[in-house]
Design a protein around this motif. Structure first.
Motif, PDB file in Angstrom:
ATOM      1  N   GLN A   1       4.180   1.988   2.264  1.00  0.00           N
ATOM      2  CA  GLN A   1       5.110   3.105   2.071  1.00  0.00           C
ATOM      3  C   GLN A   1       4.313   4.392   2.217  1.00  0.00           C
ATOM      4  O   GLN A   1       3.240   4.546   1.632  1.00  0.00           O
ATOM      5  N   THR A   2       4.828   5.322   3.000  1.00  0.00           N
ATOM      6  CA  THR A   2       4.057   6.515   3.284  1.00  0.00           C
ATOM      7  C   THR A   2       4.851   7.786   3.087  1.00  0.00           C
ATOM      8  O   THR A   2       6.045   7.842   3.346  1.00  0.00           O
TER       9      THR A   2
ATOM     10  N   ALA B   1       1.465   8.464  -4.950  1.00  0.00           N
ATOM     11  CA  ALA B   1       1.079   7.142  -4.452  1.00  0.00           C
ATOM     12  C   ALA B   1       0.751   6.204  -5.610  1.00  0.00           C
ATOM     13  O   ALA B   1       1.210   5.053  -5.646  1.00  0.00           O
ATOM     14  N   VAL B   2      -0.005   6.686  -6.582  1.00  0.00           N
ATOM     15  CA  VAL B   2      -0.391   5.848  -7.722  1.00  0.00           C
ATOM     16  C   VAL B   2       0.846   5.431  -8.507  1.00  0.00           C
ATOM     17  O   VAL B   2       1.003   4.256  -8.863  1.00  0.00           O
ATOM     18  N   SER B   3       1.775   6.372  -8.742  1.00  0.00           N
ATOM     19  CA  SER B   3       2.972   6.057  -9.536  1.00  0.00           C
ATOM     20  C   SER B   3       3.827   5.009  -8.845  1.00  0.00           C
ATOM     21  O   SER B   3       4.315   4.077  -9.482  1.00  0.00           O
ATOM     22  N   ILE B   4       4.040   5.166  -7.542  1.00  0.00           N
ATOM     23  CA  ILE B   4       4.912   4.225  -6.829  1.00  0.00           C
ATOM     24  C   ILE B   4       4.262   2.843  -6.770  1.00  0.00           C
ATOM     25  O   ILE B   4       4.918   1.824  -6.930  1.00  0.00           O
ATOM     26  N   ARG B   5       2.957   2.815  -6.569  1.00  0.00           N
ATOM     27  CA  ARG B   5       2.253   1.524  -6.548  1.00  0.00           C
ATOM     28  C   ARG B   5       2.394   0.828  -7.907  1.00  0.00           C
ATOM     29  O   ARG B   5       2.674  -0.372  -7.978  1.00  0.00           O
TER      30      ARG B   5
ATOM     31  N   LEU C   1       6.100  -0.306   8.101  1.00  0.00           N
ATOM     32  CA  LEU C   1       5.783   1.030   7.620  1.00  0.00           C
ATOM     33  C   LEU C   1       7.077   1.682   7.128  1.00  0.00           C
ATOM     34  O   LEU C   1       8.046   1.784   7.868  1.00  0.00           O
ATOM     35  N   VAL C   2       7.105   2.083   5.851  1.00  0.00           N
ATOM     36  CA  VAL C   2       8.294   2.692   5.249  1.00  0.00           C
ATOM     37  C   VAL C   2       8.004   4.173   4.997  1.00  0.00           C
ATOM     38  O   VAL C   2       7.105   4.506   4.243  1.00  0.00           O
TER      39      VAL C   2
ATOM     40  N   LYS D   1       0.874  -1.175   0.000  1.00  0.00           N
ATOM     41  CA  LYS D   1       0.000   0.000   0.000  1.00  0.00           C
ATOM     42  C   LYS D   1       0.909   1.223   0.000  1.00  0.00           C
ATOM     43  O   LYS D   1       1.938   1.232   0.671  1.00  0.00           O
ATOM     44  N   VAL D   2       0.566   2.235  -0.789  1.00  0.00           N
ATOM     45  CA  VAL D   2       1.358   3.468  -0.819  1.00  0.00           C
ATOM     46  C   VAL D   2       0.423   4.638  -0.580  1.00  0.00           C
ATOM     47  O   VAL D   2      -0.622   4.754  -1.234  1.00  0.00           O
TER      48      VAL D   2
END
Lengths: 188, 287
Positions: B105-106, B79-83, B121-122, B67-68
């Protein structure tokens, strides 16, 4: 002939790393490795897997496991061999080296402290040592057989040097557990 | 699902992963201490989460569910790009549901849902050095960390109180880890700081441009700096969420028109949607 390393080098290394990370994050919890690994004697599957996962040309290694094991890990990991005081990773299959003789890091760079992998006879949760410290909710219990007597008190004498110190990974067969320098051991 | 065969699994080469993995283990062994690492160039600019991505790439396996979030939201560009990046280079399953994720990843938030022992949690960290604005020389801040000499930060907080009547940091509020290391929690709102204290999940922090990794192991004491007569008070907008009515979640203020109209909504989109659908289901049952 040199024995093979991981069957799936990328995925097996990831799997083993997560077990070590979990062990280091929750000291005293025993992790079990599931990958197939036919390492040369006297290396246990867990200690061989940890070496393959963590050492390479940038991580000088000391080990007491004899010529075949030495050749095997040098072939697969390409790691330089070093004396005890300079190694960043050490593997003890026999009597472990004196902790105070290993790299401890400095107060500014405590991450330079060594990682010592000790091959022991068995690791069991739920009895033996009482462990407390970061990563542990109340208390974890770990029973280790195959360590020299006085090991826990030798290790606790180094605690006053924190953040300098040595982190320990215990391996028995396909099982492993870790004792980062922050973990306090009470024998009981 | 398999990964794009043009890349090594999880993008990074194995030497880089080993280097990051060794760094991560030392970071966990010394909670709150910043460990330097050889951050690589990533296929996105600094400031977009290169540190977090490298940490995620070094720990991620095929069985993980990723989850990002970016400021609490699953649906923002970052978030969408990293996912999508990790879905392509590692073939991992992705989710927006906090309880289903094994690696989160947050950027700048901690989810509202309580995290479990099975999760990691990253954090993406722009500036890992908490003393940076007070002492720009890294050689000096390294020595201050070595000596646990954090008087400078206390003076800064004191001056805030003398000038404004309260500590003037609403985010990136400095914390002490296990009463030893002063640590930047990354620019999460001070509201999230208490969630770091004795969290069951492992917390890893990656700063790509500054080339530092640090960590907070599970169940580790994390204390926001304060004074006896000025205790730490996390700030939250005094309103319920317009969409789900939550009075406990962290809120974003959204301007709705040019006549001063505004609304407050949960910053954690998954938490908010979950509450909305539960309420809708209850409404249907009642009807």
């Amino acid at each position: 002939m040199i024995r093979p390393a991981f069957v799936e080098p990328v995925l097996d290394a990831q799997d083993c790393f997560r077990a070590v990370l979990e062990a280091m994050s929750r000291p005293g919890r025993v992790q079990r490795l599931t990958m197939a690994l036919d390492a040369p004697a006297p290396l246990a599957p867990a200690s061989a897997a940890v070496l393959l996962t963590l050492v390479d040309a940038e991580a000088p290694l000391w080990l007491d496991a004899g010529e075949e094991a030495e050749g095997w890990i040098r072939f697969h990991a390409g790691c330089p061999l070093a004396v005890q005081a300079e190694a960043s990773f050490l593997l003890a299959t026999g009597t472990p080296p004196a902790l105070a003789d290993l790299r401890q890091g400095s107060d500014e760079t405590p991450q330079d402290g060594a990682t010592l992998i000790i091959q022991v006879e068995s690791l069991e949760e739920g009895a033996g040592w009482h462990l407390t410290g970061p990563g542990i909710e109340k208390e974890h219990r770990l029973n280790v057989t195959g360590l020299p007597p006085g090991f826990a008190s030798e290790r606790s004498r180094l605690a006053k040097n924190y953040p300098r110190g040595v982190d320990i990974i215990l391996c028995a067969g396909d099982r492993l557990a870790a004792l980062p320098r922050t973990t306090r051991i009470e024998e009981g | 699902m398999s990964h794009d065969p043009g890349y090594n699994f999880a993008y990074l080469d194995e030497n880089t992963k080993r280097m990051i993995r060794r760094t991560l283990l030392k970071a966990v062994a010394i909670p709150g201490h910043q460990v330097p690492f050889g951050a690589r160039e990533m296929p996105l600019p600094y400031g977009w989460g290169t540190g977090g991505i490298q940490v995620t790439a070094a720990i991620l396996g095929p069985r993980d569910v990723l989850k990002v979030i970016d400021q609490g939201a699953d649906d923002t560009t970052n978030a969408v790009s990293i996912r999508r990046f990790f879905n392509r280079v590692a073939g991992v399953a992705t989710t927006t549901r906090t309880p289903e994720a094994t690696v989160i990843q947050t950027r700048h938030r901690i989810p509202e849902a309580t995290l479990t022992e099975q999760q990691i949690l990253v954090y993406q960290v722009p500036m890992p050095e908490p003393l940076f604005r007070l002492e720009p020389r890294l050689t000096e801040t390294r020595r201050m960390h070595a000596l646990a000499d954090y008087g400078l930060m206390h003076v800064k907080l004191y001056e805030d109180i003398a000038r404004h009547g309260h500590v003037a940091s609403a985010y990136n509020y400095p914390v002490m880890v296990q009463e030893r290391y002063l640590m930047s929690p990354s620019p999460i709102p001070a509201f999230d700081n208490p969630k770091m204290h004795r969290m069951p999940a492992l917390q890893l922090f990656g700063a790509g441009r500054e080339k530092k990794i640090y960590a907070v192991p599970p169940y580790t004491a994390v204390r926001s700096l304060d004074f006896e007569d000025h205790p730490f008070r996390p700030h939250r907008a005094d309103a319920p969420c317009t969409l789900c009515g939550s009075r406990t979640s962290y809120l974003d203020e959204v301007v709705t028109d040019d006549r001063g109209g505004r609304m407050f909504v949960c910053s954690d989109t998954d938490y908010c949607e979950d509450r909305q659908s539960t309420q809708a289901a209850r409404g249907e049952q009642a009807a």
